[in-house]
Design a protein around this motif. Structure first.
Motif, PDB file in Angstrom:
ATOM      1  N   PHE A 133       0.831  -1.201   0.000  1.00 63.78           N
ATOM      2  CA  PHE A 133       0.000   0.000   0.000  1.00 63.78           C
ATOM      3  C   PHE A 133       0.866   1.252   0.000  1.00 63.78           C
ATOM      4  O   PHE A 133       0.638   2.189  -0.780  1.00 63.78           O
ATOM      5  N   TRP A 134       1.893   1.254   0.838  1.00 67.73           N
ATOM      6  CA  TRP A 134       2.709   2.462   0.945  1.00 67.73           C
ATOM      7  C   TRP A 134       3.684   2.611  -0.216  1.00 67.73           C
ATOM      8  O   TRP A 134       3.906   3.729  -0.697  1.00 67.73           O
ATOM      9  N   PRO A 147     -10.337  12.925  -2.082  1.00 63.41           N
ATOM     10  CA  PRO A 147     -11.470  12.160  -1.581  1.00 63.41           C
ATOM     11  C   PRO A 147     -11.513  12.162  -0.066  1.00 63.41           C
ATOM     12  O   PRO A 147     -10.494  12.049   0.607  1.00 63.41           O
ATOM     13  N   GLY A 148     -12.698  12.317   0.483  1.00 64.34           N
ATOM     14  CA  GLY A 148     -12.854  12.290   1.928  1.00 64.34           C
ATOM     15  C   GLY A 148     -12.390  13.542   2.625  1.00 64.34           C
ATOM     16  O   GLY A 148     -12.189  13.534   3.832  1.00 64.34           O
ATOM     17  N   GLY A 161     -12.216  10.809   5.325  1.00 64.61           N
ATOM     18  CA  GLY A 161     -11.952   9.714   4.409  1.00 64.61           C
ATOM     19  C   GLY A 161     -11.676   8.390   5.078  1.00 64.61           C
ATOM     20  O   GLY A 161     -11.054   7.503   4.479  1.00 64.61           O
ATOM     21  N   ILE A 162     -12.155   8.198   6.301  1.00 64.46           N
ATOM     22  CA  ILE A 162     -11.802   7.025   7.092  1.00 64.46           C
ATOM     23  C   ILE A 162     -12.442   5.742   6.566  1.00 64.46           C
ATOM     24  O   ILE A 162     -12.131   4.639   7.034  1.00 64.46           O
ATOM     25  N   GLU A 163     -13.283   5.855   5.569  1.00 67.36           N
ATOM     26  CA  GLU A 163     -13.940   4.669   5.005  1.00 67.36           C
ATOM     27  C   GLU A 163     -12.956   3.684   4.381  1.00 67.36           C
ATOM     28  O   GLU A 163     -13.239   2.493   4.296  1.00 67.36           O
ATOM     29  N   SER A 164     -11.790   4.157   3.939  1.00 65.71           N
ATOM     30  CA  SER A 164     -10.807   3.255   3.348  1.00 65.71           C
ATOM     31  C   SER A 164      -9.418   3.875   3.452  1.00 65.71           C
ATOM     32  O   SER A 164      -9.281   5.112   3.525  1.00 65.71           O
ATOM     33  N   PRO A 165      -8.360   3.048   3.419  1.00 65.23           N
ATOM     34  CA  PRO A 165      -7.002   3.603   3.428  1.00 65.23           C
ATOM     35  C   PRO A 165      -6.739   4.507   2.232  1.00 65.23           C
ATOM     36  O   PRO A 165      -5.999   5.486   2.342  1.00 65.23           O
ATOM     37  N   GLU A 166      -7.334   4.192   1.078  1.00 70.91           N
ATOM     38  CA  GLU A 166      -7.078   4.975  -0.133  1.00 70.91           C
ATOM     39  C   GLU A 166      -7.589   6.406  -0.017  1.00 70.91           C
ATOM     40  O   GLU A 166      -7.028   7.319  -0.632  1.00 70.91           O
ATOM     41  N   TYR A 225      -4.680  11.047   6.302  1.00 72.01           N
ATOM     42  CA  TYR A 225      -3.250  10.961   6.602  1.00 72.01           C
ATOM     43  C   TYR A 225      -2.466  10.243   5.501  1.00 72.01           C
ATOM     44  O   TYR A 225      -1.231  10.297   5.501  1.00 72.01           O
ATOM     45  N   ARG A 226      -3.138   9.622   4.556  1.00 74.38           N
ATOM     46  CA  ARG A 226      -2.421   9.141   3.369  1.00 74.38           C
ATOM     47  C   ARG A 226      -1.813  10.333   2.634  1.00 74.38           C
ATOM     48  O   ARG A 226      -0.668  10.278   2.167  1.00 74.38           O
ATOM     49  N   ARG A 227      -2.558  11.395   2.548  1.00 76.21           N
ATOM     50  CA  ARG A 227      -2.054  12.596   1.886  1.00 76.21           C
ATOM     51  C   ARG A 227      -0.959  13.271   2.720  1.00 76.21           C
ATOM     52  O   ARG A 227       0.075  13.690   2.193  1.00 76.21           O
TER      53      ARG A 227
END
Length: 334
Positions: free
Chosen positions: A27-28, A136-137, A149-154, A158-160
């Motif tokens: 993922f990362w 998104p989110g 956007g906590i519905e998915s990792p994508e 904090y992904r951003r």
């Protein structure tokens, strides 16, 4: 103020099971290898600003972050430097923005380059931030950022942010006045959690200094912290009954205690035993799982302020010793 959590001897022994989520590394690696959006700038931009200071040069920075969206910051450098500089990259606490150009000068005055990264969408608790959050989110369902956007990792916020943080390190490595082998990442609270995430995502850092780090053992923080920001997660789950499993599955990809297991650089932690915002057992979860060389300063009678300026003195001495023992071109490399 009473102890906020487990006593110190129990914190040192605290090693809860935190299963690594499926596909964590993929993922990362996929996130960080994504191409920039069409039309986004592909190079950092530096514009020198006049702060009225003669011993420090300051630059208004714009670095392509997640999706190529610009992330703002300040880069301070000691005036008159003639050799490549060691660099401290700093991430900010929850709600803080990069502030004013002349505010944070300690590291430049000590002879290092110092990049302060704005945190996208934040900046309401200080002089303000200058980086928007899009994607998104981005709206969220309860006030704050922990459930965006906590519905998915994508789609998670904090992904951003973590991608922005990695891009800032990469930008400093490419800067002609900075020694790419002598880069330390640091931060307080949220900034400490981001620094820990970067320690697991970026190879060859010279050092990591997380102070009272947030985003560590997030499930425990959401259950025992009595003060924000962890309470945002509890508020979300009060509204969305039955979603706890999926929420904590998403958060596992962003838990700094997971990223700490991938770290190799030397680390200096600080943890406060009366911290009601980032309970000490959550911080010790990351410290105890940290895979690289490590040390910790414990402030037994302090809350979330931690060691304050006393700890800044510890950091100055630690970085000086770290860089003195690492020849140019070899720092932090395993």
């Amino acid at each position: 103020m009473p102890l906020a959590d487990l006593p110190l001897e129990d914190c040192h022994a605290y090693r809860p099971e935190l299963p690594l989520p499926d596909g964590f590394d993929d993922f990362w690696s996929g996130t960080l290898s994504e191409a920039l959006l069409d039309g986004a700038p592909d190079k950092p931009r530096y514009e020198q600003v006049d702060c009225g200071l003669t011993r420090v040069r300051t630059y208004d920075v714009s670095i392509p972050g997640y999706g190529g969206r610009p992330v703002r910051g300040w880069l301070h450098m000691p005036a008159g430097a003639t050799e490549p500089l060691g660099c401290v990259v700093e991430y900010l606490g929850y709600g803080r923005g990069r502030g004013l150009a002349h505010e944070q000068l300690m590291w430049a005055c000590a002879g290092y380059a110092h990049l302060i990264m704005d945190t996208r969408g934040q900046g309401w608790s200080t002089a303000g931030g200058d980086t928007d959050d899009t994607g998104p989110g981005a709206a969220g369902t309860v006030p704050g950022f922990l459930t965006r956007g906590i519905e998915s990792p994508e789609t998670y916020y904090y992904r951003r942010v973590f991608t922005d943080a990695v891009r800032c390190v990469e930008a400093m490595r490419e800067h002609p006045e900075i020694d790419p082998s002598r880069i330390v990442v640091t931060g307080v609270s949220q900034g400490g959690g981001i620094a820990l995430a970067v320690s697991g995502l970026v190879e060859g850092l010279a050092g990591v200094m997380p102070d009272v780090p947030f985003l560590c053992n997030i499930p425990r923080g959401a259950r025992i912290a009595g003060m924000p920001p962890y309470t945002e997660i509890a508020a979300y789950l009060r509204l969305h009954r039955g979603r706890a499993e999926s929420v904590f599955r998403t958060l596992a990809y962003f838990d700094a205690a997971q990223h700490a297991t991938r770290a190799t650089a030397p680390a200096l932690f600080s943890i406060a035993m009366m911290d009601e915002i980032c309970p000490p057992s959550t911080c010790f979860t990351a410290y105890n799982r940290y895979a690289g060389p490590k040390d910790v300063r414990v402030y037994g009678f302090n809350g979330h302020e931690g060691g304050g300026e006393h700890h800044r003195a510890e950091q100055l001495a630690w970085v000086r010793s770290l860089f003195a023992g690492l020849p140019t071109g070899q720092a932090g490399l395993s």
